[in-house]
Design a protein around this motif. Structure first.
Motif, PDB file in Angstrom:
ATOM      1  N   ALA A  52       0.834  -1.209   0.000  1.00 17.62           N
ATOM      2  CA  ALA A  52       0.000   0.000   0.000  1.00 17.62           C
ATOM      3  C   ALA A  52       0.868   1.259   0.000  1.00 17.62           C
ATOM      4  O   ALA A  52       0.557   2.235  -0.687  1.00 17.62           O
ATOM      5  CB  ALA A  52      -0.932  -0.001   1.213  1.00 17.62           C
ATOM      6  N   LEU A  53       1.979   1.231   0.747  1.00 23.99           N
ATOM      7  CA  LEU A  53       2.890   2.390   0.739  1.00 23.99           C
ATOM      8  C   LEU A  53       3.458   2.618  -0.652  1.00 23.99           C
ATOM      9  O   LEU A  53       3.583   3.763  -1.113  1.00 23.99           O
ATOM     10  CB  LEU A  53       4.047   2.183   1.723  1.00 23.99           C
ATOM     11  CG  LEU A  53       3.746   2.254   3.213  1.00 23.99           C
ATOM     12  CD1 LEU A  53       5.047   2.118   4.005  1.00 23.99           C
ATOM     13  CD2 LEU A  53       3.046   3.543   3.576  1.00 23.99           C
ATOM     14  N   ALA A  54       3.796   1.529  -1.333  1.00 23.75           N
ATOM     15  CA  ALA A  54       4.317   1.661  -2.691  1.00 23.75           C
ATOM     16  C   ALA A  54       3.283   2.336  -3.585  1.00 23.75           C
ATOM     17  O   ALA A  54       3.617   3.166  -4.433  1.00 23.75           O
ATOM     18  CB  ALA A  54       4.699   0.295  -3.254  1.00 23.75           C
ATOM     19  N   GLY A  55       2.015   1.995  -3.387  1.00 26.92           N
ATOM     20  CA  GLY A  55       0.956   2.653  -4.145  1.00 26.92           C
ATOM     21  C   GLY A  55       0.823   4.118  -3.787  1.00 26.92           C
ATOM     22  O   GLY A  55       0.646   4.969  -4.658  1.00 26.92           O
ATOM     23  N   MET A  56       0.939   4.420  -2.478  1.00 29.52           N
ATOM     24  CA  MET A  56       0.836   5.820  -2.057  1.00 29.52           C
ATOM     25  C   MET A  56       1.909   6.687  -2.694  1.00 29.52           C
ATOM     26  O   MET A  56       1.688   7.858  -2.980  1.00 29.52           O
ATOM     27  CB  MET A  56       0.955   5.926  -0.535  1.00 29.52           C
ATOM     28  CG  MET A  56      -0.321   5.611   0.201  1.00 29.52           C
ATOM     29  SD  MET A  56      -0.137   5.967   1.966  1.00 29.52           S
ATOM     30  CE  MET A  56       0.067   7.749   1.955  1.00 29.52           C
ATOM     31  N   SER A  90      16.817  18.190  -3.381  1.00 22.90           N
ATOM     32  CA  SER A  90      15.488  18.719  -3.666  1.00 22.90           C
ATOM     33  C   SER A  90      14.468  17.781  -3.033  1.00 22.90           C
ATOM     34  O   SER A  90      14.792  16.652  -2.676  1.00 22.90           O
ATOM     35  CB  SER A  90      15.275  18.772  -5.180  1.00 22.90           C
ATOM     36  OG  SER A  90      15.192  17.456  -5.675  1.00 22.90           O
ATOM     37  N   PRO A  91      13.208  18.244  -2.856  1.00 23.25           N
ATOM     38  CA  PRO A  91      12.178  17.351  -2.311  1.00 23.25           C
ATOM     39  C   PRO A  91      12.048  16.082  -3.137  1.00 23.25           C
ATOM     40  O   PRO A  91      11.799  15.005  -2.608  1.00 23.25           O
ATOM     41  CB  PRO A  91      10.907  18.189  -2.379  1.00 23.25           C
ATOM     42  CG  PRO A  91      11.374  19.599  -2.421  1.00 23.25           C
ATOM     43  CD  PRO A  91      12.707  19.586  -3.130  1.00 23.25           C
ATOM     44  N   GLY A  92      12.212  16.194  -4.421  1.00 24.24           N
ATOM     45  CA  GLY A  92      12.145  15.007  -5.274  1.00 24.24           C
ATOM     46  C   GLY A  92      13.180  13.976  -4.871  1.00 24.24           C
ATOM     47  O   GLY A  92      12.933  12.778  -4.921  1.00 24.24           O
ATOM     48  N   ASP A  93      14.329  14.455  -4.436  1.00 24.91           N
ATOM     49  CA  ASP A  93      15.385  13.532  -4.023  1.00 24.91           C
ATOM     50  C   ASP A  93      14.951  12.676  -2.830  1.00 24.91           C
ATOM     51  O   ASP A  93      15.259  11.487  -2.759  1.00 24.91           O
ATOM     52  CB  ASP A  93      16.655  14.307  -3.657  1.00 24.91           C
ATOM     53  CG  ASP A  93      17.440  14.765  -4.887  1.00 24.91           C
ATOM     54  OD1 ASP A  93      17.342  14.094  -5.926  1.00 24.91           O
ATOM     55  OD2 ASP A  93      18.133  15.774  -4.790  1.00 24.91           O
ATOM     56  N   LEU A  94      14.270  13.276  -1.871  1.00 23.60           N
ATOM     57  CA  LEU A  94      13.811  12.498  -0.716  1.00 23.60           C
ATOM     58  C   LEU A  94      12.817  11.425  -1.139  1.00 23.60           C
ATOM     59  O   LEU A  94      12.851  10.299  -0.652  1.00 23.60           O
ATOM     60  CB  LEU A  94      13.158  13.426   0.311  1.00 23.60           C
ATOM     61  CG  LEU A  94      14.088  14.084   1.323  1.00 23.60           C
ATOM     62  CD1 LEU A  94      13.281  14.966   2.269  1.00 23.60           C
ATOM     63  CD2 LEU A  94      14.838  13.028   2.122  1.00 23.60           C
ATOM     64  N   ASN A 101       5.323  16.277  -0.337  1.00 29.04           N
ATOM     65  CA  ASN A 101       6.043  15.189  -0.991  1.00 29.04           C
ATOM     66  C   ASN A 101       5.706  13.860  -0.329  1.00 29.04           C
ATOM     67  O   ASN A 101       5.084  13.813   0.740  1.00 29.04           O
ATOM     68  CB  ASN A 101       7.555  15.479  -0.996  1.00 29.04           C
ATOM     69  CG  ASN A 101       8.107  15.676   0.402  1.00 29.04           C
ATOM     70  OD1 ASN A 101       7.611  15.076   1.349  1.00 29.04           O
ATOM     71  ND2 ASN A 101       9.120  16.496   0.532  1.00 29.04           N
ATOM     72  N   ALA A 102       6.094  12.778  -0.970  1.00 28.28           N
ATOM     73  CA  ALA A 102       5.742  11.452  -0.448  1.00 28.28           C
ATOM     74  C   ALA A 102       6.417  11.210   0.898  1.00 28.28           C
ATOM     75  O   ALA A 102       5.849  10.556   1.777  1.00 28.28           O
ATOM     76  CB  ALA A 102       6.148  10.380  -1.455  1.00 28.28           C
ATOM     77  N   ASP A 152       6.896  13.333   3.295  1.00 29.37           N
ATOM     78  CA  ASP A 152       6.062  13.933   4.339  1.00 29.37           C
ATOM     79  C   ASP A 152       4.729  13.221   4.472  1.00 29.37           C
ATOM     80  O   ASP A 152       4.192  13.074   5.573  1.00 29.37           O
ATOM     81  CB  ASP A 152       5.814  15.415   4.013  1.00 29.37           C
ATOM     82  CG  ASP A 152       7.044  16.275   4.245  1.00 29.37           C
ATOM     83  OD1 ASP A 152       7.920  15.856   5.020  1.00 29.37           O
ATOM     84  OD2 ASP A 152       7.122  17.360   3.643  1.00 29.37           O
ATOM     85  N   ARG A 153       4.174  12.798   3.354  1.00 29.78           N
ATOM     86  CA  ARG A 153       2.860  12.164   3.420  1.00 29.78           C
ATOM     87  C   ARG A 153       2.948  10.811   4.112  1.00 29.78           C
ATOM     88  O   ARG A 153       2.051  10.453   4.878  1.00 29.78           O
ATOM     89  CB  ARG A 153       2.277  12.025   2.010  1.00 29.78           C
ATOM     90  CG  ARG A 153       2.016  13.396   1.366  1.00 29.78           C
ATOM     91  CD  ARG A 153       1.163  13.276   0.135  1.00 29.78           C
ATOM     92  NE  ARG A 153      -0.135  12.689   0.469  1.00 29.78           N
ATOM     93  CZ  ARG A 153      -1.086  12.474  -0.430  1.00 29.78           C
ATOM     94  NH1 ARG A 153      -0.875  12.798  -1.693  1.00 29.78           N
ATOM     95  NH2 ARG A 153      -2.230  11.945  -0.061  1.00 29.78           N
ATOM     96  N   ILE A 154       4.026  10.075   3.887  1.00 36.33           N
ATOM     97  CA  ILE A 154       4.177   8.799   4.583  1.00 36.33           C
ATOM     98  C   ILE A 154       4.460   9.044   6.068  1.00 36.33           C
ATOM     99  O   ILE A 154       3.990   8.316   6.930  1.00 36.33           O
ATOM    100  CB  ILE A 154       5.256   7.936   3.906  1.00 36.33           C
ATOM    101  CG1 ILE A 154       4.737   7.467   2.538  1.00 36.33           C
ATOM    102  CG2 ILE A 154       5.635   6.738   4.771  1.00 36.33           C
ATOM    103  CD1 ILE A 154       5.712   6.651   1.733  1.00 36.33           C
ATOM    104  N   ARG A 155       5.198  10.106   6.364  1.00 43.27           N
ATOM    105  CA  ARG A 155       5.393  10.466   7.772  1.00 43.27           C
ATOM    106  C   ARG A 155       4.041  10.697   8.453  1.00 43.27           C
ATOM    107  O   ARG A 155       3.797  10.216   9.557  1.00 43.27           O
ATOM    108  CB  ARG A 155       6.244  11.730   7.903  1.00 43.27           C
ATOM    109  CG  ARG A 155       6.566  12.097   9.357  1.00 43.27           C
ATOM    110  CD  ARG A 155       6.824  13.577   9.553  1.00 43.27           C
ATOM    111  NE  ARG A 155       5.670  14.367   9.163  1.00 43.27           N
ATOM    112  CZ  ARG A 155       4.558  14.491   9.892  1.00 43.27           C
ATOM    113  NH1 ARG A 155       4.461  13.896  11.070  1.00 43.27           N
ATOM    114  NH2 ARG A 155       3.542  15.184   9.435  1.00 43.27           N
ATOM    115  N   ALA A 156       3.167  11.424   7.771  1.00 44.59           N
ATOM    116  CA  ALA A 156       1.857  11.725   8.347  1.00 44.59           C
ATOM    117  C   ALA A 156       1.045  10.443   8.543  1.00 44.59           C
ATOM    118  O   ALA A 156       0.403  10.257   9.588  1.00 44.59           O
ATOM    119  CB  ALA A 156       1.099  12.701   7.445  1.00 44.59           C
ATOM    120  N   LEU A 157       1.072   9.551   7.571  1.00 48.46           N
ATOM    121  CA  LEU A 157       0.359   8.274   7.712  1.00 48.46           C
ATOM    122  C   LEU A 157       0.894   7.514   8.921  1.00 48.46           C
ATOM    123  O   LEU A 157       0.126   6.988   9.739  1.00 48.46           O
ATOM    124  CB  LEU A 157       0.526   7.445   6.442  1.00 48.46           C
ATOM    125  CG  LEU A 157      -0.183   6.088   6.483  1.00 48.46           C
ATOM    126  CD1 LEU A 157      -1.618   6.211   6.002  1.00 48.46           C
ATOM    127  CD2 LEU A 157       0.539   5.035   5.664  1.00 48.46           C
TER     128      LEU A 157
END
Ligand SMILES: [Zn+2]
Length: 439
Positions: free
Chosen positions: A189-193, A395-399, A212-213, A215-220
């Motif tokens: 599911a994380l891979a999908g997120m 850059s955020p993309g790098d994370l 960015n992903a 931060d969004r995974i951190r929030a989840l």
């Protein structure tokens, strides 16, 4: 890594996963099928998800609303297709898009039942489908609580946090529909997120505003660990939004992507400089430069007991005290995720060298998580050092590239060690808190 190179896509991610897992059998979405409800159609999964969200919020809403009861969505639920578009939301006419959204004015949830949801279920499993609706329900909760006067990036992370709170509840066995949730299902599911971008029905005008992903995974994960009350307290002042402080538009405008070979050289040089500084802080001992060598798969350098990752495609050799990597497979990762996938892999190997040199373990779940935390500290340093013209910037993309590559590695190695969920959390701990977090 001056520049953004966010080119991970569903296809690239899948190709990488195949490349990494080789013939050892997958831990991908097909393994999610080992449940009694595996044969549910996408529409049935959606029905179960929506009724479970209503169950969860009927129980939970009073704890975040000061005792007020949860009121079901007045506008109901609306699956749509290309030939039957979604209902209008406020003044905006419903137009087919491959997404799912909550409409505050109509208090309804609508979703692409033709393409998006079936595709997500087949590629990433039904838990991702549930999390999509958990996220949209999160927006409905915000609307009920009157918490919507906040930046979009906060609202998106709060919805992800609420989705995590639901996930924790289901993991604890409270959901009659989503039972026996496994770490592999969560990683799928994380891979999908990582592939999803939320497009709310209104006002999402800034493409950078969703977070960015990373931060969004951190929030989840925050929601999973700390529950809905924590999520309800989110605001612009208390969220560690990594996107904002170091978005460098000029870097993006430069198109400063490093070519593969240059990315490897830059990463190795910077890892050397970093550990020459950090290793003495960690151990009180000086750092000796590491030898790093690429190899052709037909002629890997001899090593009696390699500490390997990615099915042996990259390893630290404790006996010879050197790092080696399959040049072709590293380039596959670079092509799939971007230049910071190179940073993630080589950073992992440097962290393994650190552990071996100081007599610490890299084995088992605890050893892996220690490596991931140490690996993250290099990124912490990149984010906090003074800007100099001769050092790379992130850059955020790098994370997101790093998280994508980390998750792909975790999924490819199966259930033998730490889950991707745990590994991302450990990596992020190093990224956000630095070396002191890993001791
Ligand atoms: Zn959203």
């Amino acid at each position: 890594m001056t520049g953004i190179r966010a080119k991970a896509s569903l296809a690239a991610g899948a190709a990488l996963f195949v490349a990494l897992s080789g013939c050892s059998g997958g831990t991908g979405p097909s393994s999610v099928a080992a449940t009694p409800t595996a044969s549910l159609s996408p529409a049935q999964v959606v029905d179960k998800a929506l009724s479970d969200m209503q169950r969860y919020w009927t129980e939970t809403y009073p704890t975040v609303s000061g005792g007020k009861p949860f009121e079901p969505l007045q506008g109901g639920y609306h699956p749509y297709t290309q030939s039957t578009p979604p209902p209008a939301c406020g003044g905006e006419e419903g137009v087919y898009q491959p997404n799912a959204f909550y409409c505050p004015v109509g208090d309804f949830i609508a979703w692409d039942a033709e393409k998006l949801i079936p595709q997500l279920q087949s590629q990433f499993g039904r838990l991702l489908v549930a999390l999509v609706f958990a996220h949209e329900y999160g927006h409905a909760i915000q609307h009920r609580l009157g918490d919507t006067d906040q930046p979009t990036v906060v609202l998106e992370q709060q919805a992800d946090c609420y989705a995590g709170a639901w996930l924790a509840d289901a993991k604890a066995g409270h959901s009659p529909s989503f039972t026996g949730i496994t770490p592999a299902q969560i990683d799928d599911a994380l891979a999908g997120m990582l592939q999803l971008r939320d497009q709310p029905g209104t006002s999402a005008t800034n493409p950078g505003a969703h977070g960015n992903a990373f931060d969004r995974i951190r929030a989840l994960q925050d929601g999973v660990e700390n529950g809905a009350t924590k999520c309800a307290g989110y605001n612009a002042d208390n969220l560690p939004i990594t996107e904002v402080p170091f978005t460098q538009r000029q870097d993006a405008a430069n198109g400063g992507n490093l070519p593969y070979g240059e990315a490897v050289t830059t990463v190795v040089n910077d890892l050397e400089a970093y550990w020459a500084k950090a290793y003495p802080q960690l151990t009180g001992q000086p750092w000796k430069p590491l030898t790093v060598q690429p190899f052709d798969p037909s002629s890997a350098p001899a090593c009696p007991k390699p500490d390997a990752i990615a099915d042996g495609a990259a390893f630290y050799c404790p006996e010879g005290d050197f790092i080696a990597y399959d040049d072709q497979k590293l380039q596959v990762l670079y092509d799939a995720f971007g230049d910071n996938a190179v940073g993630l892999i080589l950073g992992d190997l440097y962290a393994r060298a650190v552990q071996h040199r100081r007599g610490a373990s890299t084995e088992g779940s605890a050893g892996q998580l220690a490596v991931d935390c140490l690996n993250g500290t290099w990124t912490y340093d990149l984010l906090h050092r003074p800007r100099q013209s001769n050092t790379p910037t992130l850059s955020p993309g790098d994370l997101d590239e790093a998280v994508g590559a980390l998750l792909a590695l975790a999924r490819a190695t199966g259930g033998s060690g730490a889950s991707g969920f745990e590994r991302i959390a450990a990596y992020r701990n190093g990224v956000l808190n630095g070396l002191s977090a890993c001791k």
